[in-house]
Enzyme design. Structure first.
Site, PDB file in Angstrom:
ATOM      1  N   ASP A  81      32.343  83.300  42.805  1.00  0.00           N
ATOM      2  CA  ASP A  81      32.454  81.926  42.346  1.00  0.00           C
ATOM      3  C   ASP A  81      32.378  82.001  40.822  1.00  0.00           C
ATOM      4  O   ASP A  81      31.919  83.012  40.264  1.00  0.00           O
ATOM      5  CB  ASP A  81      31.344  81.044  42.914  1.00  0.00           C
ATOM      6  CG  ASP A  81      31.704  79.564  42.783  1.00  0.00           C
ATOM      7  OD1 ASP A  81      32.627  79.257  41.999  1.00  0.00           O
ATOM      8  OD2 ASP A  81      31.082  78.731  43.449  1.00  0.00           O
TER       9      ASP A  81
HETATM   10  C1  BGC Z   1      33.004  76.050  42.309  1.00  0.00           C
HETATM   11  C2  BGC Z   1      34.126  76.684  43.117  1.00  0.00           C
HETATM   12  C3  BGC Z   1      35.414  76.586  42.347  1.00  0.00           C
HETATM   13  C4  BGC Z   1      35.237  77.264  41.001  1.00  0.00           C
HETATM   14  C5  BGC Z   1      36.478  77.205  40.132  1.00  0.00           C
HETATM   15  C6  BGC Z   1      32.926  76.608  40.901  1.00  0.00           C
HETATM   16  O1  BGC Z   1      32.017  75.892  40.138  1.00  0.00           O
HETATM   17  O2  BGC Z   1      31.781  76.265  42.963  1.00  0.00           O
HETATM   18  O3  BGC Z   1      34.242  76.050  44.357  1.00  0.00           O
HETATM   19  O4  BGC Z   1      36.445  77.173  43.080  1.00  0.00           O
HETATM   20  O5  BGC Z   1      34.190  76.597  40.282  1.00  0.00           O
HETATM   21  O6  BGC Z   1      36.727  75.918  39.713  1.00  0.00           O
END
Ligand code: BGC
Length: 799
Positions: A242
């Site tokens: 993530d």
């Molecule tokens: C989120 C993810 C997301 C990523 C990119 C993170 O803060 O938890 O679900 O895909 O950001 O935007």
């Protein structure tokens, strides 16, 4: 569980191996991190192209200009489908597959190789701010819906990144908290949806979560990323982080983590190179990760279709179809469907400015956003609109209500649009309660007092309390219906479509009834999942707690009768066969749910668990035979002492039901499984008492070891995992936060929807960020030495 999608990454392995041989150590390490916020690197001199990844999950958030992962900056317009909380209520895997195909097509047009989704985390508590992005409290339903969506997307030659692996069930301290879960609950509840989707749809990638599981960060959790995911489930794709989830990069590679996203500066790539050079990381382990990355990039290259153009009109139509199939009619006292010639009052700002998606990284810039007022106008419905409340103010405004009452008085029926505004639920923080804003409730109550034909159209991303339910003669739950939610709702209100959505989560009467209530969101270090496997209806049914609306519930404009349930053994499977008949006067669809229970189990178990479902379309008077296959897993529990799934020898009941509380037929079957084992089981898990209060000593028995400390000892030094909320009281900390706020303000200045709610949202999100995220926040310009420097000054100041 059968592996149905054979299009795995393995087919690129031979070519990838050849390319790997040509790569330098630095190139290999470099390939394991992004080149910027949304793109991987490639190896230009070897012809390996970089690939673009983009959020997800219910549409495309491709940022062509400034990048962020909080939904701040603009993205290219795309179809905004309903979010997962909504689509799960369709119980329609064929429809989800079609939605996946459409998402895949939008990726093709935009040259996006991996869509970051679906979100497969379980709704442990209704308070989780991100529940709108997740399917269900039930792992079986979650796994089936996720598999269907992934299969659809990947059928177009575009990859997915199922997330957030795993046990990320809250936003509070999401980047640092350790989810303390017993092995059985982990396997049966929190991993099962991921497992199904890995086995049935082979996602190209998986995204590891920010949090820790039982004391180890997911991004460096070898048991999770290698032991379970790859060795047990056979996952062949790549694991990415993530955004900003890396803690110890080298440990991550060792554990089975491949790609770090986004680019966090040169430090982590260098750490990998150094670790190989000084013998702390076996180059063969690095090679395995690089090989998986090359396979991913080759698949991405293969899938590209630069000239592809999708049909936006068709996608909008599909978004409407999905929304209509997912709306849940929760109450109907002879009120719906409405006749088209009635004079209506339409109240509530949501009728003009609907809440149709959630806030945060999944926020899409919709191609064609509908609202109820425009839709009614187009259909020549006679109505008068009054806003009734303003989205910026939670308190009732006298003038607005007065205007709404005078409109309501003159109408044959009133549609009141109420729900949760963005500032109430979002990625980045959890809700504090399950209430609607006071202004929304006041509007409903005042309208119902002058006109009893009041229909509530409810917009929200998660369950809410409804002390106002008696004021509504009908209640249609739209959840977050996407860009075409308004016309979908209108179709149902006027009977052009017969509602067939069923709740994918229980609606408790009050927050305190939820089994995680006493342990959510935990301390600053850990959150204990003391309720174990008793999540959602598994708890409410066992403890016999009244619910407002049970799991699987939903009304229709027709009625269905169930008949002739029989069970037959077919090899490995048990086949449940029954007949379902439409006994009403309009066509409709029924969601037949199959629950399994064991009689006299030697281990504690829920009263019943969903193990199959089918959607059946029936004309008036029509009857159809329905067959649902139950595999071995449908009867198994996870035996921790054997580290395996076990079917106990004995008698099982299979129920065909219209909800977890509406069992229509049952049949019994005896299975030749294993003899019962003798496992120590605390009594508090065998017969549940409400409100659920499990003592630490009982949970510790399930957990199998001493429980870790839940809160930080005061006076201990801050670490890179301390949150900005925690350091806010120090001078250095507050100056840092101030600086970040200014930076955010300059970013949000450009956002169309920027308002007070959004500011509140960012403030709360920021409080949950750990110090280590500064590198991501600064988009790689702040290195680890600088972050360590900040940390040192904070600690000096506070000692
Ligand atoms: C989120 C993810 C997301 C990523 C990119 C993170 O803060 O938890 O679900 O895909 O950001 O935007």
């Amino acid at each position: 569980m059968e592996r149905t999608n054979k299009q795995t990454m393995k087919r690129y392995e031979e070519e990838a191996k050849k390319l790997l041989k040509e790569m330098t150590l630095e190139e290999k390490a470099g390939l394991l991190s992004g080149s910027n916020f949304w793109e991987t690197k490639g190896v230009e001199r070897l012809g390996v192209e970089k690939a673009m990844v983009t959020d997800g999950p219910h549409g495309l958030r491709k940022q062509a200009g400034s990048s962020d992962h909080l939904g701040i900056n603009k993205s290219v317009p795309a179809t905004c489908f309903p979010t997962a909380a909504t689509t799960a209520c369709s119980f329609d895997t064929e429809l989800l597959e079609r939605m996946g195909e459409a998402l895949g097509e939008e990726c093709l047009q935009e040259n996006v190789s991996v869509l970051l989704g679906p979100g497969v985390n379980i709704k442990r508590s209704p308070l989780c701010g991100r529940n709108f992005e997740y399917f269900s409290e039930d792992p079986y339903l979650t796994g089936e819906m996720a598999s269907a969506l992934i299969n659809g997307i990947q059928s177009k030659g575009v990859g997915t990144s199922m997330k957030h692996f795993a046990a990320n069930n809250q936003e509070a301290r999401r980047m640092v908290i350790s989810s303390v879960i017993d092995e059985r609950a982990l396997r049966e509840i929190y991993l099962a949806g991921f497992e199904t989707a890995v086995k049935k749809s082979s996602p190209w990638t998986l995204m590891c979560s920010y949090n820790q599981i039982n004391g180890e960060f997911s991004s460096q959790n070898k048991k999770l990323l290698t032991g379970i995911l790859r060795e047990e489930w056979g996952f062949e794709g790549a694991v990415m982080t993530d955004w900003g989830a890396v803690v110890d990069r080298v440990k991550g590679v060792e554990a089975g983590l491949d790609l770090e996203m986004p680019y966090s500066g040169p430090d982590n790539d260098q750490a990998i190179v150094t670790a190989v050079q000084n013998g702390n990381l076996d180059e063969a382990v690095l090679d395995t990760a690089v090989l998986r990355m090359i396979c991913l990039l080759l698949a991405a290259k293969d899938g590209k279709k630069p000239d592809f153009r999708y049909d936006a009109k068709e996608h909008h139509k599909l978004a409407k179809e999905v929304a209509a199939a997912s709306c849940v009619l929760l109450k109907n006292n002879d009120m719906l469907p409405l006749e088209k010639n009635k004079k209506l009052a339409v109240l509530g700002e949501f009728a003009k400015n609907p809440r149709y998606q959630g806030a945060g990284s999944s926020r899409i810039n919709p191609l064609q956003l509908e609202n109820l007022c425009d839709v009614l106008k187009e259909r020549n419905i006679d109505f008068t609109y009054a806003p009734g409340y303003s989205l910026e103010n939670d308190n009732a405004e006298e003038e607005k209500i007065k205007e709404a009452i005078s409109v309501a008085k003159e109408a044959d029926a009133v549609i009141v649009c109420i729900g949760l505004p963005d500032s109430y639920e979002s990625e980045g923080f959890d809700r504090d309660h399950m209430h609607l804003p006071e202004s929304h409730i006041a509007l409903l109550k005042e309208a119902a007092a002058v006109n009893s034909n009041t229909i509530v159209l409810l917009f929200c991303g998660s369950a809410v309390e409804m002390p106002w339910l008696s004021d509504a003669k009908a209640l249609l739950l739209l959840y977050l219906g996407g860009e075409a939610g308004a016309s979908a709702a209108a179709d149902i209100l006027f009977g052009d479509v017969n509602p067939c959505g069923r709740l994918a989560e229980s609606f408790p009467c009050k927050l305190e009834d939820n089994p995680s209530f006493a342990n959510f969101p935990g301390g600053d270090l850990t959150v204990e999942y003391r309720e174990s496997i008793y999540v959602g209806y598994r708890y409410y049914d066992k403890a016999e707690v009244d619910v407002l609306f049970p799991f699987g519930y939903g009304l229709s404009y027709t009625t269905f009768a169930y008949d002739k349930l029989t069970l037959t053994k077919e090899g490995e499977y048990v086949k449940a066969s029954l007949c379902v008949k439409n006994t009403g006067s309009v066509a409709g669809a029924e969601i037949v749910q199959v629950y399994v229970s064991q009689k006299n189990s030697s281990v504690f178990k829920p009263v019943r668990e969903l193990k199959g479902f089918a959607k059946v379309h029936l004309n008036p008077g029509e009857e159809k035979a329905v067959e649902i296959l139950l595999d071995k897993r449908a009867f198994a529990y996870y035996a921790t002492e054997k580290s395996d799934w076990v079917v106990e020898k004995g008698e099982y009941t299979v129920a065909a039901a219209a909800s977890s509380r509406d069992i229509r037929l049952t049949a019994d079957i005896t299975l030749e499984g294993c003899e019962s084992g003798s496992v120590v089981q605390p009594m508090s898990y065998c017969s549940l008492k409400a409100p659920l209060s499990i003592e630490a000593k009982d949970f510790e028995i399930l957990y199998g070891r001493e429980l870790p400390a839940a809160t930080r000892v005061s006076g201990e030094p801050f670490t890179i995992n301390s949150t900005l909320g925690e350091i806010a009281k120090t001078q250095v900390g507050s100056a840092l936060i101030m600086q970040m706020k200014q930076q955010m303000a300059s970013m949000t200045g450009g956002v169309e929807n920027s308002d007070d709610g959004m500011e509140r949202m960012f403030e709360r999100m920021m409080g949950e960020m750990p110090i280590r995220s500064l590198s991501m926040f600064s988009q790689g310009t702040m290195g680890s030495a600088q972050i360590q420097g900040i940390l040192d000054s904070i600690n000096q100041e506070s000692c």
